[in-house]
Scaffold this active site. Structure first.
Site, short mmCIF file in Angstrom:
data_model
loop_
_atom_site.label_atom_id
_atom_site.label_comp_id
_atom_site.label_asym_id
_atom_site.label_seq_id
_atom_site.Cartn_x
_atom_site.Cartn_y
_atom_site.Cartn_z
N GLU A 192 -8.87 67.59 90.14
CA GLU A 192 -9.32 68.96 89.87
C GLU A 192 -8.21 69.76 89.18
OE1 GLU A 192 -10.82 70.62 93.54
OE2 GLU A 192 -12.48 69.23 93.60
N HIS A 223 -15.08 73.93 92.06
CA HIS A 223 -14.74 73.97 93.50
C HIS A 223 -14.91 75.40 94.06
CE1 HIS A 223 -12.15 71.86 96.77
NE2 HIS A 223 -12.97 72.73 97.32
N ASP A 227 -25.00 60.29 110.59
CA ASP A 227 -23.67 60.73 111.03
C ASP A 227 -23.29 59.82 112.21
OD1 ASP A 227 -22.03 63.82 111.08
OD2 ASP A 227 -21.57 62.22 112.51
N THR A 244 -11.22 74.34 105.26
CA THR A 244 -11.65 73.22 106.11
C THR A 244 -10.90 71.91 105.83
OG1 THR A 244 -13.85 74.22 106.12
CG2 THR A 244 -13.70 71.94 106.86
N ALA A 265 -18.64 68.49 98.93
CA ALA A 265 -17.68 68.17 100.00
C ALA A 265 -16.33 67.80 99.39
CB ALA A 265 -18.23 67.06 100.88
N ARG A 266 -16.19 66.59 98.89
CA ARG A 266 -14.94 66.18 98.27
C ARG A 266 -15.20 65.17 97.17
NH1 ARG A 266 -13.12 69.93 99.80
NH2 ARG A 266 -11.17 70.40 100.87
N GLY A 279 -17.21 76.20 96.54
CA GLY A 279 -17.92 76.22 97.83
C GLY A 279 -17.45 77.32 98.77
N ARG A 297 -20.84 70.82 110.67
CA ARG A 297 -21.14 72.26 110.48
C ARG A 297 -21.95 72.52 109.23
NH1 ARG A 297 -15.73 72.32 112.73
NH2 ARG A 297 -15.24 71.31 110.78
N1 LIG Z 1 -16.63 72.70 98.33
C1 LIG Z 1 -15.95 73.43 99.17
O1 LIG Z 1 -15.37 74.45 98.80
C2 LIG Z 1 -15.88 73.05 100.62
C3 LIG Z 1 -15.86 71.73 100.97
N2 LIG Z 1 -15.77 71.39 102.30
C4 LIG Z 1 -15.78 69.95 102.61
O2 LIG Z 1 -16.90 69.71 103.44
C5 LIG Z 1 -16.53 68.76 104.44
C6 LIG Z 1 -17.42 68.93 105.64
O3 LIG Z 1 -17.15 70.16 106.27
P1 LIG Z 1 -17.74 70.50 107.72
O4 LIG Z 1 -19.20 70.30 107.75
O5 LIG Z 1 -17.20 71.82 108.10
O6 LIG Z 1 -17.03 69.36 108.59
P2 LIG Z 1 -17.48 68.79 110.01
O7 LIG Z 1 -16.28 68.11 110.54
O8 LIG Z 1 -18.15 69.85 110.81
O9 LIG Z 1 -18.58 67.70 109.62
C7 LIG Z 1 -18.27 66.50 109.02
C8 LIG Z 1 -19.22 65.47 109.59
O10 LIG Z 1 -19.06 64.24 108.86
C9 LIG Z 1 -19.30 63.22 109.79
N3 LIG Z 1 -18.83 61.94 109.30
C10 LIG Z 1 -17.61 61.38 109.41
N4 LIG Z 1 -17.61 60.16 108.85
C11 LIG Z 1 -18.86 59.95 108.38
C12 LIG Z 1 -19.48 58.87 107.72
N5 LIG Z 1 -18.81 57.75 107.42
N6 LIG Z 1 -20.78 58.99 107.39
C13 LIG Z 1 -21.46 60.11 107.69
N7 LIG Z 1 -20.93 61.16 108.33
C14 LIG Z 1 -19.64 61.08 108.67
C15 LIG Z 1 -18.58 63.68 111.04
O11 LIG Z 1 -19.04 62.99 112.17
C16 LIG Z 1 -18.94 65.14 111.07
O12 LIG Z 1 -20.09 65.40 111.83
C17 LIG Z 1 -15.05 69.09 104.70
O13 LIG Z 1 -14.37 67.96 105.18
C18 LIG Z 1 -14.54 69.51 103.36
O14 LIG Z 1 -13.96 68.41 102.70
C19 LIG Z 1 -15.70 72.32 103.28
C20 LIG Z 1 -15.72 73.65 102.97
C21 LIG Z 1 -15.79 74.13 101.60
O1 LIG Z 2 -12.30 74.44 102.89
C1 LIG Z 2 -12.46 73.46 102.14
O2 LIG Z 2 -12.48 72.28 102.54
C2 LIG Z 2 -12.61 73.67 100.72
O3 LIG Z 2 -12.85 72.73 100.00
C3 LIG Z 2 -12.39 75.00 100.17
O4 LIG Z 2 -11.29 74.91 99.33
P1 LIG Z 2 -10.58 76.22 98.80
O5 LIG Z 2 -10.01 76.91 99.99
O6 LIG Z 2 -11.63 77.05 98.13
O7 LIG Z 2 -9.53 75.74 97.85
#
Ligand SMILES: NC(=O)C1=CN([C@@H]2O[C@H](COP(=O)(O)OP(=O)(O)OC[C@H]3O[C@@H](n4cnc5c(N)ncnc54)[C@H](O)[C@@H]3O)[C@@H](O)[C@H]2O)C=CC1
Ligand SMILES: O=C(O)C(=O)COP(=O)(O)O
Length: 468
Positions: A265, A283, A175, A78, A235-236, A285, A155
């Site tokens: 990281e 990390h 949001d 993502t 998230a990040r 997720g 999402r």
């Molecule tokens: N730990 C991990 O392995 C993973 C981490 N992630 C992180 O999770 C984040 C979110 O993923 P999704 O939900 O798929 O993204 P998404 O794009 O579906 O949702 C992100 C939401 O944040 C909102 N947003 C933007 N600016 C904002 C603000 N200032 N305040 C509040 N909300 C705000 C957007 O409007 C959007 O609805 C990704 O960007 C990624 O960095 C994603 C997948 C795995």
């Molecule tokens: O999809 C994301 O945003 C993630 O943070 C997942 O990271 P990864 O593919 O497990 O290194």
């Protein structure tokens, strides 16, 4: 989209084997090389037209500038904050990701963090392994009836909400893009951050990492929270300021943190990881077999589709993409909105201008030339600034929008809304830009399109109605 020629792809991280298989089946030569140093990657990248990464490979401008033949960067996942999308775009390299593939996995880990924080499961496990039996020390509290604040209702935020509701948690959130009436359908009441902080027993962040989300939780916002609030960041790294978090943990203002991600990281500074009230993961997720299989397959298929000139899926908008409007285009983002026909594979910010040309759609605003900056957030095109005036919140480019520029006076808004009410148009949203030369841009979302702007023209300096 015209076919793109890519013969050799480098996969620089552990991506599901199905990715390599699909690419090879489509005649692409695939090399897998993990743990390359920056210098090794700079030397290596010249030989490839495609690169597939996860989050660990940092694709900096230096690497992109060395990538003379690179045409595509595929992110099997993502977040694309590890890719300098701006530098890639300037070099004509398409960046694409697979945002839905790991949603459920990231949401499930977030829920596991919340549950673990409430009952100290990881700490109790460590204590048991150390041969202890500490029942009193690990007294927990129920999640039932507690308030969970979700920042970022895209999402993952949505999936976390619906899962934690089954524990009896009240879910509130914020949001700037997801409309409150949409999040209400999955049980999340939206409010301003100022209203949200003091209500939460738990806070979880699910936004991308960008300037507006860096340090969302900081000393000042922690101070607005309930004492003992527990926070989760899957998230990040950096969305919760790490130094502020440590201070809040030490003072007891924060009662516990679940961290899957870090600014660096792996983190060299171990203060947070070592804190007794912090539980953390490296990390993880997206680290499930299911998420990896989906992301590996999706990125390979998206690349193949693009190479065959079929369609461009998952291309990431340059954040922000600034397009000088040489003709009468309001912005590429506006075009995306105009051209979107509801299909998931519609135009995006990379192909919007071409698509607009092909479709013969032009957005004319009184014949005046504008410079606009747009982006895409959570699949919605948004306007970030107009003629150099930055909007305080990104403006979602959907529905009936009224843009106007005027000097800032207390009478302006009531007068404009009065005119709108007379025209039978209900105000649904309102955004303003920063003031520039005494003037401010405003954007009002309306229930119906306005056909006659005559009454407004006498009140403001510039006005345009757009239906997207
Ligand atoms: N730990 C991990 O392995 C993973 C981490 N992630 C992180 O999770 C984040 C979110 O993923 P999704 O939900 O798929 O993204 P998404 O794009 O579906 O949702 C992100 C939401 O944040 C909102 N947003 C933007 N600016 C904002 C603000 N200032 N305040 C509040 N909300 C705000 C957007 O409007 C959007 O609805 C990704 O960007 C990624 O960095 C994603 C997948 C795995
Ligand atoms: O999809 C994301 O945003 C993630 O943070 C997942 O990271 P990864 O593919 O497990 O290194």
């Amino acid at each position: 989209m015209a076919p793109v020629c890519v013969r050799r792809i480098l996969i620089s991280e552990s991506v599901d084997p199905c990715c390599k298989k699909i690419l090879q089946e489509n005649g692409i030569e695939v090399t897998e090389k993990q743990n390359l140093t920056k210098d090794e990657l700079v030397a290596e990248i010249k030989d490839y037209e495609g690169l597939v990464v996860r989050s660990a490979t940092k694709i900096t401008a230096e690497i992109i500038n060395a990538a003379d033949n690179l045409k595509i960067i595929g992110r099997a996942g993502t977040g694309v904050d590890n890719v300098d999308v701006d530098a890639a775009t300037k070099k004509g390299i398409i960046v694409m990701n697979t945002p839905g593939g790991n949603t459920v996995s990231a949401a499930e880990l977030t829920c596991a963090m919340i549950i673990s924080l409430s009952r100290h499961v990881p700490q109790a496990v460590m204590s048991m392994k150390a041969g202890k039996w500490e029942r009193k020390k690990f007294m927990g509290s129920e999640l039932y009836g507690k308030v969970l604040g979700i920042i970022g209702l895209g999402r993952i935020g949505k999936e976390v909400a619906t899962r934690m509701q089954s524990f009896g948690m009240k879910t509130i959130g914020y949001d700037p893009i997801t409309p409150p009436e949409v999040s209400a359908t999955w049980g999340v009441e939206q409010m301003s951050l100022e209203q949200l902080w003091p209500q939460c027993d738990y806070i979880t962040v699910h936004t991308p990492l960008m300037p507006s989300t860096t340090g969302l939780l900081n000393d000042a916002t922690f101070a607005e929270c309930k004492k003992g609030v527990k926070v989760v960041n899957c998230a990040r790294g950096g969305i919760i300021d790490e130094d502020a978090l440590l201070r809040a943990l030490e003072s007891g203002q924060c009662g516990g943190a679940g961290l899957d991600v870090f600014v660096e990281e792996p983190p060299k500074n171990r203060a947070l990881v070592d804190h007794f009230n912090v539980i953390s993961c490296p990390h993880l997720g997206a680290s499930t077999r299911e998420a990896q299989a989906r992301c590996g397959q999706e990125i390979a298929l998206q690349i193949v589709d693009m190479l065959k000139g079929r369609e461009l899926v998952g291309a990431v908008s340059p954040p922000p993409l600034s397009l000088k409007s040489s003709c009468e285009l309001l912005s590429s983002a506006a075009l995306v909105g105009l051209l979107k026909d509801g299909s998931r594979n519609g135009p995006n910010l990379i192909n919007a201008l071409t698509a607009a040309k092909e479709a013969g759609i032009m957005l004319s605003v009184n014949g005046i030339k504008y410079t606009a900056t747009g982006s895409i957030q959570g699949d919605v095109p948004v306007l970030l600034d107009l003629n150099g005036s930055e909007f305080r919140q990104p403006v979602p480019l959907t529905g009936n929008l009224l843009f106007f520029k005027a000097a800032v006076t207390p009478q302006l808004l009531p007068t404009v809304t009065g005119v709108l009410a007379t025209a039978g148009a209900e105000v649904q949203s309102f955004s303003t830009s920063a003031t520039r030369g005494g003037d401010q841009w405003s954007c009002i979302g309306l229930s119906t399109a306005l056909s006659d702007l005559a009454a407004l023209k006498s009140l403001v300096k510039e006005v345009a109605a757009v239906s997207i």
